[in-house]
Every structure is written in structure tokens, then in C-alpha cells.
Design a protein around this motif. Structure first.
Motif, short mmCIF file in Angstrom:
data_model
loop_
_atom_site.label_atom_id
_atom_site.label_comp_id
_atom_site.label_asym_id
_atom_site.label_seq_id
_atom_site.Cartn_x
_atom_site.Cartn_y
_atom_site.Cartn_z
N LEU A 62 0.95 -1.28 0.13
CA LEU A 62 0.09 -0.04 0.20
C LEU A 62 1.10 1.36 -0.18
O LEU A 62 0.59 2.31 -0.59
CB LEU A 62 -0.90 0.02 1.11
CG LEU A 62 -2.17 -0.88 1.17
CD1 LEU A 62 -3.06 -0.51 2.15
CD2 LEU A 62 -2.95 -0.64 -0.11
N THR A 63 2.19 1.31 0.83
CA THR A 63 2.86 2.49 0.85
C THR A 63 3.55 2.82 -0.48
O THR A 63 3.32 4.10 -0.96
CB THR A 63 3.90 2.13 1.78
OG1 THR A 63 3.44 1.89 3.13
CG2 THR A 63 4.69 3.31 1.63
N SER A 64 3.80 1.76 -1.21
CA SER A 64 4.43 1.95 -2.73
C SER A 64 3.52 2.12 -3.76
O SER A 64 3.92 2.40 -4.82
CB SER A 64 5.29 1.13 -2.97
OG SER A 64 4.77 -0.18 -3.04
N SER A 65 2.07 1.88 -3.50
CA SER A 65 1.14 1.94 -4.43
C SER A 65 0.60 3.54 -4.78
O SER A 65 1.02 4.41 -4.11
CB SER A 65 -0.12 1.21 -4.03
OG SER A 65 -0.75 1.92 -3.00
N PRO A 66 0.00 3.53 -5.95
CA PRO A 66 -0.50 4.76 -6.54
C PRO A 66 -1.63 5.34 -5.72
O PRO A 66 -2.16 6.38 -5.84
CB PRO A 66 -0.77 4.33 -7.92
CG PRO A 66 -0.20 3.25 -8.19
CD PRO A 66 -0.24 2.27 -6.91
N ASP A 69 -3.47 8.83 -0.24
CA ASP A 69 -3.33 8.82 1.24
C ASP A 69 -4.99 8.71 1.79
O ASP A 69 -5.28 8.19 2.74
CB ASP A 69 -2.81 9.89 2.05
CG ASP A 69 -1.48 9.78 2.09
OD1 ASP A 69 -0.98 8.57 2.43
OD2 ASP A 69 -0.39 10.65 2.08
N ASP A 70 -5.73 9.63 1.00
CA ASP A 70 -7.23 9.44 1.33
C ASP A 70 -7.85 8.15 1.16
O ASP A 70 -8.66 7.52 1.97
CB ASP A 70 -7.92 10.51 0.38
CG ASP A 70 -7.97 12.09 0.97
OD1 ASP A 70 -7.17 12.30 2.10
OD2 ASP A 70 -8.11 12.83 0.38
N GLN A 71 -7.47 7.51 0.19
CA GLN A 71 -7.74 6.27 -0.11
C GLN A 71 -7.41 5.22 0.82
O GLN A 71 -8.21 4.38 1.24
CB GLN A 71 -7.43 5.85 -1.51
CG GLN A 71 -8.20 6.50 -2.73
CD GLN A 71 -7.75 6.19 -4.21
OE1 GLN A 71 -6.63 6.03 -4.43
NE2 GLN A 71 -8.71 5.73 -4.90
N VAL A 72 -6.06 5.30 1.33
CA VAL A 72 -5.51 4.52 2.27
C VAL A 72 -6.34 4.53 3.55
O VAL A 72 -6.75 3.51 4.16
CB VAL A 72 -4.12 4.80 2.42
CG1 VAL A 72 -3.66 3.98 3.61
CG2 VAL A 72 -3.22 4.28 1.14
N GLU A 73 -6.57 5.77 3.98
CA GLU A 73 -7.34 5.93 5.20
C GLU A 73 -8.83 5.41 5.08
O GLU A 73 -9.20 4.92 5.98
CB GLU A 73 -7.30 7.53 5.28
CG GLU A 73 -5.88 8.10 5.70
CD GLU A 73 -5.81 9.55 5.38
OE1 GLU A 73 -6.82 10.32 5.45
OE2 GLU A 73 -4.72 10.19 5.17
N ARG A 93 -0.24 7.02 4.76
CA ARG A 93 1.21 6.52 4.70
C ARG A 93 1.98 6.61 6.12
O ARG A 93 2.96 5.75 6.32
CB ARG A 93 2.01 7.06 3.54
CG ARG A 93 1.54 6.24 2.25
CD ARG A 93 2.26 7.08 1.07
NE ARG A 93 1.90 6.28 -0.16
CZ ARG A 93 0.58 6.41 -0.70
NH1 ARG A 93 -0.21 7.03 -0.40
NH2 ARG A 93 0.58 5.52 -1.85
N MET A 94 1.39 7.58 6.77
CA MET A 94 2.19 7.89 8.07
C MET A 94 1.69 6.95 8.99
O MET A 94 2.75 6.03 9.62
CB MET A 94 2.11 9.38 8.83
CG MET A 94 2.66 10.53 7.95
SD MET A 94 1.83 11.95 8.68
CE MET A 94 2.34 11.78 10.45
N SER A 168 -2.00 -4.99 -4.59
CA SER A 168 -2.27 -6.42 -4.41
C SER A 168 -3.71 -6.74 -4.48
O SER A 168 -4.67 -6.37 -3.77
CB SER A 168 -1.76 -6.68 -2.98
OG SER A 168 -1.97 -7.91 -2.72
N ALA A 169 -4.04 -7.79 -5.28
CA ALA A 169 -5.09 -8.34 -5.72
C ALA A 169 -5.50 -9.24 -4.41
O ALA A 169 -6.84 -8.94 -3.94
CB ALA A 169 -5.49 -9.00 -6.89
N ASP A 170 -4.49 -9.78 -3.64
CA ASP A 170 -5.00 -10.57 -2.71
C ASP A 170 -5.35 -9.61 -1.62
O ASP A 170 -6.39 -9.94 -0.68
CB ASP A 170 -3.54 -11.32 -2.30
CG ASP A 170 -3.69 -12.35 -1.31
OD1 ASP A 170 -4.40 -12.07 -0.09
OD2 ASP A 170 -2.56 -13.14 -0.90
N LEU A 171 -4.74 -8.65 -1.33
CA LEU A 171 -4.84 -7.84 -0.12
C LEU A 171 -6.20 -6.91 -0.36
O LEU A 171 -6.97 -6.96 0.46
CB LEU A 171 -3.82 -6.60 0.13
CG LEU A 171 -4.16 -5.61 1.23
CD1 LEU A 171 -4.29 -6.06 2.46
CD2 LEU A 171 -2.80 -4.69 0.91
N ALA A 172 -6.42 -6.58 -1.65
CA ALA A 172 -7.74 -5.99 -2.01
C ALA A 172 -9.00 -6.98 -1.53
O ALA A 172 -10.07 -6.55 -1.02
CB ALA A 172 -8.04 -5.45 -3.38
#
Length: 217
Positions: A62-66, A69-73, A93-94, A168-172
Motif C-alpha cells: 500500500l505504501t508504494s502503490s498509487p 493517502d485519502d484512499q488508504v485512510e 502512509r504515516m 495487491s489483488a490478494d490484499l484488496a
């Protein structure tokens, strides 16, 4: 090839510890160390080392993905059922870096081992099936989700799809299952059939799937 566990693992396994009372464990780093705990043993077995490796791999993906930050959150808030609200200036990312830092601390004490790997799990076919499942599942969010999810459902689909396509499809897929469980989102029969097929392709264990089955219509 089978996974090292039949249960959930990695970031989605960690998300389950961010329940209503997680703050009593301490900060994010303490939750990670509790998740990877070996109890009173002075060493970690291979399965415990693989758990640490899977958690680090998910966070790194996730950190290295496009993903923004809003989507990660958004993915993390939904995966924890709203029990981890991002506050102040903390970004997605933090947050992920805090997890990775705790993993590195654990590895320095107990050692490391490679995460499980299988070309089928990262194949274009697997990614296509996961993205199709994300696109087709109803994701009927209960009203209480609105207290921490103030966007439309398409934003959630977009974040999951981007994760499947570029991280990662696995993670998704595991995030999709975890979001169902954390928010009590029903799974219709058609989606469940799709989920079980994907789980077989990704060699995910029966205990992970059974944790979602109670939501099937």
C-alpha cells in the motif's frame, strides 16, 4: 500451495484488533506487537515469522502503490468499522510506516522468514476476478457507517479496485471481506459464489471464509 494459516492475516488480520477498546493496548505500535505476540516464549515459530512478513508485505504494497493517502485512510477506517479515525495531521502512509516500524522492531528480536508466495496469487486472472467482484458486489452500507464514512460507495469501490489493480489483488480481496465483517454488510448469493471461487484461487483458508458466511443472505 496452501497458506501458512487458515485464518485472516496481514493488514486485514491486524484490523480485527482495532476494535472499540483497542486504545487500551496503547498506540498503533503496541497493537502491532500484541498482534504478533509470542506470549511468554523467548522465540517465534515459522508461522509467527510468516505473520510478521505478511503484515510487512501488505503495508509495503500500500505504501508504494498509487493509492492516495485519502484512499488508504478510507480502506483502513472501513476495515476497522470506524474504530480508527485519522486525526490531526496523520496520513495513511504515516500510519502504515508506524506498522512497518513495529514489524521491524519485532523482526530484530525474533528473526524473519519469507512470506508465502505463489504465481497464481499475483496473476492477471486473479486480479481480474477480484476487480470484477469489487465492481459487482452490492455493498449496501448500513446507516451507522455514515458516522465515519461521509462519501459515496463508489469512492470505496474505487479504492478497493485501485488496490487490486496496482498494489495487491490478494490484499484488496481480504480488505473487501474484512469490510463486510467490520460493518455487517450483507453478502448476496451471487457475490458469495464469486467470493468462494476467488478464495480457492488465492488459497485462503476456510476459517477466513467462515468468518464472513454469517452475512450471506
Amino acid at each position: 500451495m496452501q497458506r501458512f494459516t487458515t485464518f485472516d492475516f496481514g493488514l486485514t488480520g491486524l484490523a480485527a484488533l482495532f476494535h472499540q477498546d483497542w486504545i487500551h493496548l496503547g498506540g498503533v505500535e503496541q497493537v502491532v506487537l500484541a498482534y504478533l505476540s509470542v506470549g511468554e516464549e523467548p522465540y517465534a515459530d515459522d508461522d509467527q515469522k510468516k505473520e510478521a512478513a505478511e503484515l510487512e508485505r501488505d503495508a509495503a504494497a500500500l505504501t508504494s502503490s498509487p493509492l492516495s493517502d485519502d484512499q488508504v485512510e478510507l480502506l483502513w477506517v472501513m476495515a476497522t468499522g470506524g474504530n480508527y479515525p485519522f486525526r490531526h495531521s496523520e496520513t495513511g502512509r504515516m500510519f502504515l510506516e508506524r506498522i512497518r516500524k513495529a514489524c521491524r522492531q519485532w523482526v530484530q528480536t525474533y528473526g524473519t522468514i519469507d512470506a508465502d508466495a505463489n504465481p497464481e496469487w499475483v496473476s492477471a486472472q486473479a486480479a481480474s476476478e477480484v476487480r470484477e467482484a469489487i465492481d459487482n458486489t452490492p455493498l449496501n452500507l448500513p446507516d451507522e457507517c455514515r458516522t465515519y464514512f461521509d462519501s459515496d460507495v463508489q469512492a470505496l469501490r474505487d479504492a478497493l479496485d485501485r488496490c487490486a489493480h496496482s498494489a495487491s489483488a490478494d490484499l484488496a480481496f481480504r480488505l473487501l471481506l474484512r469490510i463486510h465483517v467490520a460493518n455487517f454488510i450483507p453478502v448476496n448469493g451471487t457475490s458469495w459464489e464469486s467470493y468462494t471461487g476467488i478464495a480457492r484461487r488465492l488459497s485462503l483458508g476456510e476459517d477466513l471464509l467462515s468468518s464472513v458466511e454469517f452475512l450471506v443472505d
